[in-house]
Design an enzyme around this catalytic site. Structure first.
Site, PDB file in Angstrom:
ATOM      1  N   SER A   1     -19.780 -19.487  34.436  1.00 50.62           N
ATOM      2  CA  SER A   1     -19.718 -18.348  35.345  1.00 50.62           C
ATOM      3  C   SER A   1     -18.358 -17.665  35.449  1.00 50.62           C
ATOM      4  O   SER A   1     -18.256 -16.595  36.036  1.00 50.62           O
ATOM      5  CB  SER A   1     -20.184 -18.754  36.748  1.00 50.62           C
ATOM      6  OG  SER A   1     -21.588 -18.772  36.786  1.00 50.62           O
TER       7      SER A   1
ATOM      8  N   SER B   1     -21.933 -15.783  36.711  1.00 51.88           N
ATOM      9  CA  SER B   1     -22.165 -15.234  38.036  1.00 51.88           C
ATOM     10  C   SER B   1     -20.939 -14.562  38.650  1.00 51.88           C
ATOM     11  O   SER B   1     -21.081 -13.791  39.586  1.00 51.88           O
ATOM     12  CB  SER B   1     -22.649 -16.329  38.971  1.00 51.88           C
ATOM     13  OG  SER B   1     -21.610 -17.284  39.169  1.00 51.88           O
TER      14      SER B   1
ATOM     15  N   LYS C   1     -13.992 -14.399  44.604  1.00 52.23           N
ATOM     16  CA  LYS C   1     -15.454 -14.461  44.516  1.00 52.23           C
ATOM     17  C   LYS C   1     -16.000 -14.766  45.911  1.00 52.23           C
ATOM     18  O   LYS C   1     -15.435 -15.607  46.634  1.00 52.23           O
ATOM     19  CB  LYS C   1     -15.846 -15.555  43.519  1.00 52.23           C
ATOM     20  CG  LYS C   1     -17.327 -15.596  43.166  1.00 52.23           C
ATOM     21  CD  LYS C   1     -17.594 -16.655  42.095  1.00 52.23           C
ATOM     22  CE  LYS C   1     -19.051 -16.657  41.646  1.00 52.23           C
ATOM     23  NZ  LYS C   1     -19.297 -17.663  40.580  1.00 52.23           N
TER      24      LYS C   1
END
Lengths: 483, 477
Positions: A184, A160, A85
Site C-alpha cells: 500500500s 491504498s 494517511k
C-alpha cells in the site's frame, strides 16, 4: 532559495526546506503557505485529502518560526509540510480511514509517528485519502470518493495510500506517510512516480495506526527523493515501548551511507516476479535497473524465491482474518457511526451494514470464514505455513545475495473502474509487493523511468530484516542512474 | 441431600477467575482499582480505541507464575490469542486471552483433608467492562437502555481450570475456600467473591459410580460459597431427576438464581459462540526465563497446606485438625509459643477455641507460652486462662500481671474442700437430690462453690470433690 527576507523559494526537497528554516533563511510560515497554495490550486481535481488542516498548520509554522527566532533548533524536518494517511491517529483531527463508520471521530491521542514528526519540526498539512481501512489498491474503495493520479487524472494513483502518493507527486507536500500491508505504500509510489518505503516490520511503531492486518501493517514514508525518504525514516523509526512488536533497535543511520554506492554488493533479481502477468515494459525497466546496479559495481545475478508465488493466496487469508477481528470494534457502541435498532445486536448489524463499504465487508467475511471452527487449519493455519515457507525461501536467497530486485507492480497505473468489478484482478496488482509483508522484510519502490503514455514505472529493492541501509544505498544508485 | 445416597455420583469441574492484585491493568497503565467513578480508569488502550496497542504488564505475568507455582503447575512459554465475539462491554469485541499455550499447566491443589484436585491450567486474560441494564427490572431484554463502565476492562485475570475431580458440593466449597486462601497468602489477589475479584463457574454432571462422565452443564453467577454449594446440589438433583425420568441432560450454560434457588437456561450448545481464536498479533510470546521463575519461586511464602502439615506435626494433631488455626493465621503464634516451651496441645487448643478475636495474631508468643505454662502448672484454671488470654490480646500486659490483678490464684485443696463442704451444708435439698442420683442437682452445688470462690475454683476439681463426697456418703434411706 533566497536570503532571510522570506521570499518564497522553490518547493522541496524536504532536507533543503528544513536546512533553510533551521538557518532562518526561510520561514516555516511561508513554506506552509506556499504548499497550501499548491494544494488549493489542484486539490479539487485530485482529491488527495480527506481533510486539510490549514489553520493548525499555520499555527504550528508560526510557533516554529518563533522558536527559530529565539535561537532554538526545531529539528531535522523544521518547517517541512507533511501529509498523513488518514488511518494515522491525530489528536483532535478527524481520523476516518475513509470509512463512513468513523466519520467525525477525533482521536484523543497522536500516533507515535505523528509525535515524532512533530518533535522533528514537521508540519501536518492534511490527512490523505485511502481505500477504506487500507483495503484496496486504487483508492477507489473510499467513502469520500477516489483520488486521481496527478500524472494522468484518468488513472488511479494506486492504493491504498493513494492520497499520500498523489499528494507528494502533485507537490502538495514534499513528504507523506502511508501504511503498507501488502504494498500500500510501494504500489502507489510506483504508480505516481515517487519514492515509497516499507520498513522492516517493527522498525516503525504502529501505535496509533488504525489496524488493518496487525502482523503485516507497517508505516513508511513517501518522498520525491531517496534522501528525503531516508530523512523521514530516520525520524520515525526506532523502538517504541507502546508497540510490543517494535524492534529494540535505534533508528537506522541512512543519510550517512546514502553515497556509499553498491560496489561489491550482491544483488539478485527475483525470477518468480518477472514472469507471467508482469508487463513487458515493467520487466524491461527492472532489467535496466539491474544493469544500472551492475554498472555501479554490484554483482548482479538472478535468484529464485519459489514460495513467493504463493504469497498472494496466503496474504488473502491472513490479512482478512486479522482484519475481521481488528474491525470488530466498530460496533456503534463507543464511537463513530451508530444506526439505532431495537436491540444491541441489531444495532451492531445495522451500524456495520451502513458503515462499511463492499470491499471491507468482503474481507471481513473472508476472514471470518477463514478463522471459523472446522476451517481454521485448512485456511488460516495453512496460510501461516506458507508464510513460514516464504520466510525460509527469502532467508535462503539472502545467504547468496545482499539485496533483491523486483518490479514494484505488474503494470503501470490503470484506469478508473478497470478492476473494481473483479476483485481478484485488483488483488493481483499487489503480487510483487506482498511477499515482503509476509516475510516482514523491508522493501522500497524507486521511480525508474516511464512506460507507454509516459506513466511512471517503479522498481523495488528488497532487503533482509533490518537491512534498510544497504537497501537505501542501492535506491540512491538507481535514482542517480535515472537522472 | 447427598447425591451418592441415591446411587448417583456428582461430578464437578470448577473454573475460577481471579483478578490479580496489580497496580495497573494487564495491557495499559490505567489503575487496577475497584469502586472508582464509572469510566474514569480508562485510556485509548483499554477502551480499544482505533490504533491503540496492548503492552503486557510484567507484574501480572509474575503473579500468574506465582499462582502456577503455588498450584504445583509447570510454568511454560506461552502466547496470547484473541477470543472473538461481540459484546458491548468488551471494547475491542475480542478478548485477549490464552488458549492452547497457557502459562501454567498440570498442577494440583491439596484440600485440608489431604485429597488432591487436579489443575489443568491457569492462564492469563483480560477482564471485560461491566454493563448495567436500566429499566425493565435490570434484565437485558426488557431494559430501556444499558450503561457500560469500562473501568474493569483490561483488568488482569487468571483463570484457573480444575480437573473434574470434585465429587460433592462440600468438596467444591472446600476447593474454593482453599484456593482463595492460597491466592491471598501469595498476594496474587484479594479474592473477594462479593466484589467479583473471585468468580466461580461450575461444570456439573452426574453419573452412576464407575460409569463414564455424564453430559455436563455449566452454572454461572455463583457469588458466594453458599451459592456455589446450593447451585451444585440443585443442578445435580435436576439432572438426576431428568435421568430417572428417562430424559437426557442437554449440554448448556445455566444461570443460578439466588432468589428462587434454581438454575435457569442461559444458552444451549447450539447457541454457543464460535470464538475464532487466533494468535494475538499485537503481542509477542511470553517465555519467562528460568532465572525469573526461580526468583519468583524463592519469594513464595509457605502455602496453607504446608503450614497445616507443619503445625500438625509439631502439635501432634492432623492437618484437618489444625485447618481452622491456619486459616486464622495463628499457626505462627502457636509454633513460636511451642518453641518458647509451651505445651503444644494446650497452645493449639487455645488458638482454636479462645483466639477468634481481632488482633490475636499479634499476641507475644513468649507471653502466650507463659500463660500456657501457668495453666499446665495448675496456677490457672482453664476458665481463668481464657479470661487472661482475652485481656492479653486487649492490653498486651503479661499474663502474671493480669492474673494477679484479677485475683486469680490457684486455690489450695484445703480451701476448695472447705468451699465444697460449705456448699453441701448450705443446700441440703440439692445434696440429697444429688446423692439420690439426680446429676442435674450437681449444677446448683458447683454454682455455689463458684460463687463463693468468685470463680477461682477449677470446675473439674469441684466436680471431682463432690463425687468423692457422694461416694463416701451413706446410701439412700
Amino acid at each position: 532559495m533566497t536570503g532571510a527576507g522570506g521570499r518564497p523559494g522553490p518547493r522541496g526537497p524536504a532536507h533543503e526546506i528544513a536546512a533553510a528554516v533551521r538557518r532562518g533563511e526561510r520561514t516555516a510560515a511561508l513554506v506552509v503557505d506556499e504548499y497550501l497554495e499548491a494544494i488549493a490550486a489542484r486539490e479539487e481535481e485530485l482529491h488527495a485529502f480527506n481533510v486539510i488542516t490549514a489553520e493548525r498548520a499555520r499555527e504550528a509554522a508560526a510557533l516554529l518560526d518563533r522558536r527559530v527566532a529565539a535561537g532554538d533548533d526545531p529539528g531535522p524536518l523544521a518547517g517541512v509540510p507533511v501529509a498523513l494517511k488518514d488511518n494515522l491517529c491525530t489528536r483532535g483531527v478527524p481520523t476516518t480511514c475513509s470509512s463512513r463508520i468513523l466519520a467525525g471521530w477525533k482521536p484523543p491521542y497522536d500516533a507515535t509517528v505523528v509525535e515524532r514528526l512533530a518533535a522533528a519540526g514537521a508540519v501536518v498539512v492534511g490527512k490523505t485519502n485511502l481505500d477504506e481501512f487500507a483495503m484496496g489498491s486504487s483508492t477507489e474503495h473510499s467513502a469520500t470518493g477516489p483520488t486521481r493520479n496527478p500524472v494522468d487524472t484518468e488513472r488511479v494513483p494506486g492504493g491504498s495510500s493513494g492520497g499520500s502518493a498523489a499528494a507528494v507527486a502533485a507537490g502538495f507536500a514534499p513528504i507523506a506517510l502511508g501504511s503498507d500491508t501488502g504494498g500500500s505504500i510501494r504500489q502507489p509510489a510506483a504508480f505516481c512516480g515517487v519514492v515509497g518505503v516499507k520498513p522492516t516490520y517493527g522498525r516503525v511503531s504502529r501505535y496509533g495506526l488504525v489496524a488493518f492486518a496487525s502482523s503485516l501493517d507497517q508505516i513508511g514514508p513517501f518522498a520525491t527523493t531517496v534522501a528525503d525518504a531516508a530523512l523521514v525514516l530516520e525520524v520515525i523509526a526506532g523502538h517504541d515501548p507502546l508497540d510490543s512488536t517494535s524492534v529494540a533497535e535505534p533508528a537506522p543511520d541512512l543519510l550517512r551511507v546514502l553515497d556509499d554506492g553498491v560496489a561489491g554488493l550482491r544483488v539478485g533479481v527475483v525470477r518468480e516476479l518477472l514472469g507471467e502477468g508482469v508487463d513487458a515494459e515493467v520487466v524491461e525497466r527492472t532489467r535496466a535497473a539491474a544493469e544500472a546496479l551492475d554498472a555501479a559495481g554490484a554483482v548482479v545475478d538472478e535468484v529464485s524465491v519459489p514460495a513467493a508465488a504463493y504469497g498472494l493466496s496466503a496474504y488473502y487469508l491472513i490479512a482478512p482474518a486479522e482484519a475481521s477481528s481488528n474491525l470488530a470494534r466498530y460496533d456503534g457502541v463507543r464511537y463513530g457511526l451508530r444506526v439505532d435498532a431495537a436491540s444491541t445486536a441489531e444495532m451492531n448489524v445495522a451500524t456495520r451494514t451502513e458503515g462499511f463499504g463492499d470491499e471491507v465487508k468482503r474481507r471481513i467475511m473472508l476472514g471470518t470464514y477463514a478463522l471459523s471452527a472446522g476451517y481454521y487449519d485448512a485456511y488460516y493455519g495453512k496460510a501461516q505455513r506458507v508464510r513460514t515457507l516464504i520466510i525460509r525461501d527469502f532467508d535462503a536467497a539472502y545467504e547468496r545475495v545482499d539485496l533483491l530486485l523486483a518490479p514494484t507492480t505488474p503494470t503501470t497505473a490503470f484506469r478508473f473502474g478497470d478492476k473494481t468489478g473483479d476483485p481478484l484482478s485488483m488483488y493481483l496488482s499487489d503480487v510483487c509487493t506482498i511477499p515482503s509483508n509476509l516475510s516482514g522484510h523491508p522493501a522500497m519502490s524507486v521511480p525508474f523511468g516511464f512506460g507507454a503514455g509516459g506513466l511512471p514505472i517503479g522498481v523495488q529493492v528488497l532487503a533482509p530484516a533490518l537491512g534498510e541501509a544497504a537497501m537505501f544505498r542501492a535506491a540512491a544508485v538507481l535514482e542517480e542512474a535515472i537522472k | 441431600m447427598s447425591a451418592t445416597a441415591t446411587g448417583w455420583e456428582t461430578v464437578v469441574g470448577l473454573e475460577v477467575h481471579c483478578e490479580l492484585a496489580t497496580a495497573t491493568k494487564l495491557f495499559c497503565a490505567c489503575p487496577n482499582a475497584f469502586g472508582a467513578e464509572p469510566n474514569t480508569n480508562v485510556c485509548p488502550v483499554c477502551l480499544g480505541l482505533p490504533g491503540s496497542l496492548p503492552v503486557l504488564n510484567e507484574r501480572a505475568v509474575e503473579l500468574a507464575m506465582r499462582i502456577g507455582q503455588a498450584l504445583h503447575c509447570t510454568v511454560k512459554p506461552s502466547i496470547f490469542h484473541r477470543k472473538n465475539y461481540f459484546y458491548p462491554d468488551m471494547p475491542k469485541d475480542y478478548q485477549i486471552s490464552q488458549y492452547d499455550e497457557p502459562i501454567n499447566v498440570d498442577g494440583y491443589l491439596e484440600l485440608p483433608d489431604g485429597t488432591r484436585v487436579g489443575i489443568e491450567r491457569a492462564h492469563l486474560e483480560e477482564d471485560t467492562g461491566k454493563t448495567t441494564h436500566v429499566g425493565g427490572g435490570g434484565r437485558i431484554h426488557e431494559a430501556t437502555y444499558s450503561l457500560v463502565d469500562y473501568n474493569r476492562a483490561g483488568v488482569p485475570l487468571v483463570e484457573i481450570v480444575a480437573a473434574p475431580d470434585i465429587r460433592s458440593a462440600d468438596a467444591a466449597r472446600a476447593y474454593v475456600a482453599e484456593l482463595r486462601a492460597i491466592l491471598v497468602a501469595i498476594g496474587a489477589s484479594d479474592a473477594r467473591m462479593e466484589e467479583g475479584s473471585l468468580r466461580v463457574d461450575a461444570n456439573v454432571s452426574v453419573r452412576r459410580p464407575g460409569e463414564p462422565f455424564g453430559t455436563r452443564c455449566e452454572v454461572k453467577n455463583l457469588n458466594s460459597l453458599r451459592s456455589l454449594g446450593r447451585a451444585i446440589e440443585f443442578e445435580a438433583q435436576r439432572q438426576i431427576t431428568l435421568l430417572e425420568r428417562g430424559e437426557a441432560v442437554v449440554q448448556q450454560t445455566r444461570h443460578w438464581d439466588e432468589s428462587d434457588g434454581r438454575t435457569h437456561t442461559l444458552r444451549s450448545k447450539e447457541e454457543a459462540y464460535d470464538y475464532r481464536y487466533f494468535p494475538e498479533p499485537d503481542l509477542v510470546p511470553v517465555a519467562p526465563p528460568g532465572e525469573w521463575q526461580d526468583q519468583v519461586r524463592a519469594l513464595l511464602p509457605p502455602l496453607p497446606a504446608d503450614r497445616r502439615a507443619h503445625l500438625a506435626a509439631v502439635t501432634g494433631s492432623t492437618p484437618a485438625g489444625v485447618a481452622l488455626v491456619v486459616e486464622r493465621g495463628l499457626d505462627g503464634l502457636v509454633l513460636a509459643a511451642v518453641a518458647a516451651g509451651a505445651d503444644p496441645e494446650r497452645a493449639l487448643t487455645h488458638a482454636e477455641h479462645n483466639l477468634s478475636m481481632e488482633g490475636a495474631d499479634r499476641l507475644d508468643p513468649a507471653a502466650f507460652a507463659r500463660l500456657v505454662a501457668m495453666e499446665v502448672a495448675g496456677e490457672l484454671t482453664a476458665t481463668q486462662a481464657k479470661a487472661v488470654l482475652v485481656d492479653m490480646v486487649e492490653t498486651g500486659d503479661p499474663p502474671d500481671d493480669i492474673a494477679r490483678a484479677r485475683g486469680f490464684e490457684a486455690m489450695g485443696s484445703d480451701a476448695l474442700t472447705a468451699a465444697v463442704d460449705e456448699a453441701i451444708a448450705a443446700d441440703p435439698d440439692a445434696w440429697a437430690s444429688y446423692c439420690g442420683g439426680n446429676e442435674k442437682a450437681k449444677g446448683a452445688l458447683v454454682g455455689r462453690v463458684m460463687k463463693a470462690t468468685r470463680g477461682q475454683a477449677d470446675g473439674k476439681a469441684v466436680t471431682a470433690l463432690l463425687e468423692e463426697r457422694r461416694a463416701a456418703a451413706p446410701g439412700p434411706a
